[in-house]
Design a protein around this motif. Structure first.
Motif, PDB file in Angstrom:
ATOM      1  N   GLY A   1      35.555  32.434  45.483  1.00  0.00           N
ATOM      2  CA  GLY A   1      34.195  32.018  45.750  1.00  0.00           C
ATOM      3  C   GLY A   1      32.959  32.954  45.566  1.00  0.00           C
ATOM      4  O   GLY A   1      31.902  32.482  45.579  1.00  0.00           O
ATOM      5  N   ASP A   2      33.221  34.039  45.019  1.00  0.00           N
ATOM      6  CA  ASP A   2      32.216  35.053  44.691  1.00  0.00           C
ATOM      7  C   ASP A   2      31.716  34.848  43.261  1.00  0.00           C
ATOM      8  O   ASP A   2      32.560  34.930  42.535  1.00  0.00           O
ATOM      9  CB  ASP A   2      32.538  36.506  45.065  1.00  0.00           C
ATOM     10  CG  ASP A   2      31.493  37.407  44.776  1.00  0.00           C
ATOM     11  OD1 ASP A   2      31.283  37.779  43.705  1.00  0.00           O
ATOM     12  OD2 ASP A   2      30.762  37.919  45.796  1.00  0.00           O
ATOM     13  N   PRO A   3      30.575  34.528  42.904  1.00  0.00           N
ATOM     14  CA  PRO A   3      30.222  34.302  41.364  1.00  0.00           C
ATOM     15  C   PRO A   3      30.595  35.520  40.483  1.00  0.00           C
ATOM     16  O   PRO A   3      31.001  35.287  39.471  1.00  0.00           O
ATOM     17  CB  PRO A   3      28.527  34.186  41.432  1.00  0.00           C
ATOM     18  CG  PRO A   3      28.421  33.992  42.786  1.00  0.00           C
ATOM     19  CD  PRO A   3      29.355  34.324  43.646  1.00  0.00           C
ATOM     20  N   VAL A   4      30.400  36.802  41.103  1.00  0.00           N
ATOM     21  CA  VAL A   4      30.761  37.742  40.066  1.00  0.00           C
ATOM     22  C   VAL A   4      32.160  37.885  39.967  1.00  0.00           C
ATOM     23  O   VAL A   4      33.038  38.079  38.883  1.00  0.00           O
ATOM     24  CB  VAL A   4      30.486  39.180  40.926  1.00  0.00           C
ATOM     25  CG1 VAL A   4      31.105  40.606  39.920  1.00  0.00           C
ATOM     26  CG2 VAL A   4      28.760  39.540  40.702  1.00  0.00           C
ATOM     27  N   ARG A   5      33.095  37.744  41.228  1.00  0.00           N
ATOM     28  CA  ARG A   5      34.682  37.684  40.958  1.00  0.00           C
ATOM     29  C   ARG A   5      35.039  36.458  40.173  1.00  0.00           C
ATOM     30  O   ARG A   5      35.991  36.810  39.224  1.00  0.00           O
ATOM     31  CB  ARG A   5      35.240  37.547  42.484  1.00  0.00           C
ATOM     32  CG  ARG A   5      34.992  38.753  43.049  1.00  0.00           C
ATOM     33  CD  ARG A   5      36.036  38.486  44.324  1.00  0.00           C
ATOM     34  NE  ARG A   5      35.371  39.681  45.408  1.00  0.00           N
ATOM     35  CZ  ARG A   5      35.045  39.209  46.778  1.00  0.00           C
ATOM     36  NH1 ARG A   5      35.499  38.071  47.075  1.00  0.00           N
ATOM     37  NH2 ARG A   5      34.673  40.153  47.282  1.00  0.00           N
TER      38      ARG A   5
ATOM     39  N   LEU B   1      40.445  40.523  43.584  1.00  0.00           N
ATOM     40  CA  LEU B   1      41.350  39.537  42.869  1.00  0.00           C
ATOM     41  C   LEU B   1      42.647  39.910  42.943  1.00  0.00           C
ATOM     42  O   LEU B   1      43.582  39.036  43.029  1.00  0.00           O
ATOM     43  CB  LEU B   1      40.514  39.355  41.296  1.00  0.00           C
ATOM     44  CG  LEU B   1      39.314  38.716  41.577  1.00  0.00           C
ATOM     45  CD1 LEU B   1      38.584  38.937  40.048  1.00  0.00           C
ATOM     46  CD2 LEU B   1      39.387  37.286  41.864  1.00  0.00           C
ATOM     47  N   ARG B   2      42.924  41.151  42.804  1.00  0.00           N
ATOM     48  CA  ARG B   2      44.434  41.616  42.807  1.00  0.00           C
ATOM     49  C   ARG B   2      44.902  41.373  44.322  1.00  0.00           C
ATOM     50  O   ARG B   2      46.053  40.765  44.210  1.00  0.00           O
ATOM     51  CB  ARG B   2      44.453  43.254  42.417  1.00  0.00           C
ATOM     52  CG  ARG B   2      44.515  43.526  41.074  1.00  0.00           C
ATOM     53  CD  ARG B   2      44.741  45.100  40.639  1.00  0.00           C
ATOM     54  NE  ARG B   2      44.943  45.970  41.868  1.00  0.00           N
ATOM     55  CZ  ARG B   2      43.965  46.690  42.329  1.00  0.00           C
ATOM     56  NH1 ARG B   2      42.918  46.817  41.855  1.00  0.00           N
ATOM     57  NH2 ARG B   2      44.191  47.477  43.420  1.00  0.00           N
TER      58      ARG B   2
ATOM     59  N   ILE C   1      35.345  44.190  30.172  1.00  0.00           N
ATOM     60  CA  ILE C   1      34.880  43.310  31.108  1.00  0.00           C
ATOM     61  C   ILE C   1      34.018  43.821  32.321  1.00  0.00           C
ATOM     62  O   ILE C   1      33.395  42.984  33.008  1.00  0.00           O
ATOM     63  CB  ILE C   1      36.109  42.667  31.961  1.00  0.00           C
ATOM     64  CG1 ILE C   1      36.889  43.569  32.650  1.00  0.00           C
ATOM     65  CG2 ILE C   1      36.963  41.762  30.797  1.00  0.00           C
ATOM     66  CD1 ILE C   1      37.975  42.927  33.762  1.00  0.00           C
ATOM     67  N   SER C   2      33.585  44.988  32.102  1.00  0.00           N
ATOM     68  CA  SER C   2      32.892  45.534  33.234  1.00  0.00           C
ATOM     69  C   SER C   2      31.083  45.230  33.119  1.00  0.00           C
ATOM     70  O   SER C   2      30.444  45.500  34.053  1.00  0.00           O
ATOM     71  CB  SER C   2      32.990  47.095  33.262  1.00  0.00           C
ATOM     72  OG  SER C   2      32.463  47.819  31.976  1.00  0.00           O
ATOM     73  N   ASP C   3      30.700  44.596  32.181  1.00  0.00           N
ATOM     74  CA  ASP C   3      29.443  44.412  31.910  1.00  0.00           C
ATOM     75  C   ASP C   3      29.008  43.121  32.661  1.00  0.00           C
ATOM     76  O   ASP C   3      28.840  41.865  31.888  1.00  0.00           O
ATOM     77  CB  ASP C   3      28.737  44.363  30.576  1.00  0.00           C
ATOM     78  CG  ASP C   3      27.182  44.383  30.405  1.00  0.00           C
ATOM     79  OD1 ASP C   3      26.735  44.307  31.382  1.00  0.00           O
ATOM     80  OD2 ASP C   3      26.938  44.004  29.346  1.00  0.00           O
ATOM     81  N   VAL C   4      28.975  42.856  33.823  1.00  0.00           N
ATOM     82  CA  VAL C   4      28.634  41.620  34.712  1.00  0.00           C
ATOM     83  C   VAL C   4      27.478  41.776  35.540  1.00  0.00           C
ATOM     84  O   VAL C   4      27.280  40.991  36.444  1.00  0.00           O
ATOM     85  CB  VAL C   4      29.779  41.122  35.337  1.00  0.00           C
ATOM     86  CG1 VAL C   4      31.032  40.584  34.422  1.00  0.00           C
ATOM     87  CG2 VAL C   4      30.397  42.135  36.515  1.00  0.00           C
TER      88      VAL C   4
ATOM     89  N   PRO D   1      31.389  50.658  40.486  1.00  0.00           N
ATOM     90  CA  PRO D   1      31.972  50.698  41.532  1.00  0.00           C
ATOM     91  C   PRO D   1      32.129  49.222  42.356  1.00  0.00           C
ATOM     92  O   PRO D   1      33.394  48.811  42.928  1.00  0.00           O
ATOM     93  CB  PRO D   1      31.393  51.623  42.436  1.00  0.00           C
ATOM     94  CG  PRO D   1      30.622  52.584  41.640  1.00  0.00           C
ATOM     95  CD  PRO D   1      30.439  51.615  40.466  1.00  0.00           C
ATOM     96  N   THR D   2      31.197  48.389  41.874  1.00  0.00           N
ATOM     97  CA  THR D   2      31.238  46.966  42.541  1.00  0.00           C
ATOM     98  C   THR D   2      32.246  46.200  41.669  1.00  0.00           C
ATOM     99  O   THR D   2      32.983  45.362  42.519  1.00  0.00           O
ATOM    100  CB  THR D   2      29.828  46.410  42.352  1.00  0.00           C
ATOM    101  OG1 THR D   2      28.939  47.201  43.307  1.00  0.00           O
ATOM    102  CG2 THR D   2      29.903  45.050  42.971  1.00  0.00           C
TER     103      THR D   2
END
Length: 122
Positions: free
Chosen positions: A46-50, A87-88, A70-73, A78-79
């Motif tokens: 439900g979170d857009p970044v996730r 997610l895990r 995949i870290s460039d979001v 840390p976020t």
């Protein structure tokens, strides 16, 4: 594609993997435990970044991605680490440390179960 400016993430903590739990919603009412497990998965997405991170892993070649890819979001590392951990914990991703980097993979059985559960509504 490797981003050398990204620091490696810390070793992931062992977490309970959420196994596919639930029948199609039209088959029978969910138990309280099934509803809790399922809500955890949908809440994580439900979170857009996730959701974006999940999509990046799922669509990456081979269905697996190094955190360096995949870290460039648009959020700090840390976020990103926090969101990947969520997610895990929800059982949507698995992770494996290889040398310095952590590789993430979509947990196909859980995603298939979620799709089956919702697919019966159409």
């Amino acid at each position: 594609m490797s981003n050398t400016n990204v620091l490696p993430l810390l070793e992931p903590e062992a977490s309970e993997v959420v196994a596919p739990c639930c029948p199609p919603l039209t088959e029978r009412p969910l138990t309280a435990e099934e509803a809790e497990k399922t809500a955890r998965m949908f809440k994580a997405l439900g979170d857009p970044v996730r959701l974006r991170l999940f999509s990046l892993v799922a669509s990456h070649e081979g269905g697996e991605a190094c955190v360096c890819d995949i870290s460039d979001v648009g959020v700090s590392q840390p976020t990103v680490s926090h969101h990947l951990k969520k997610l895990r914990e929800a059982g949507l991703l698995t992770s494996e440390r290889r040398g310095t980097w952590v590789y993430y993979k979509v947990e196909p059985s859980v995603v298939a179960a979620m799709g089956q559960m919702l697919g019966s509504l159409g």
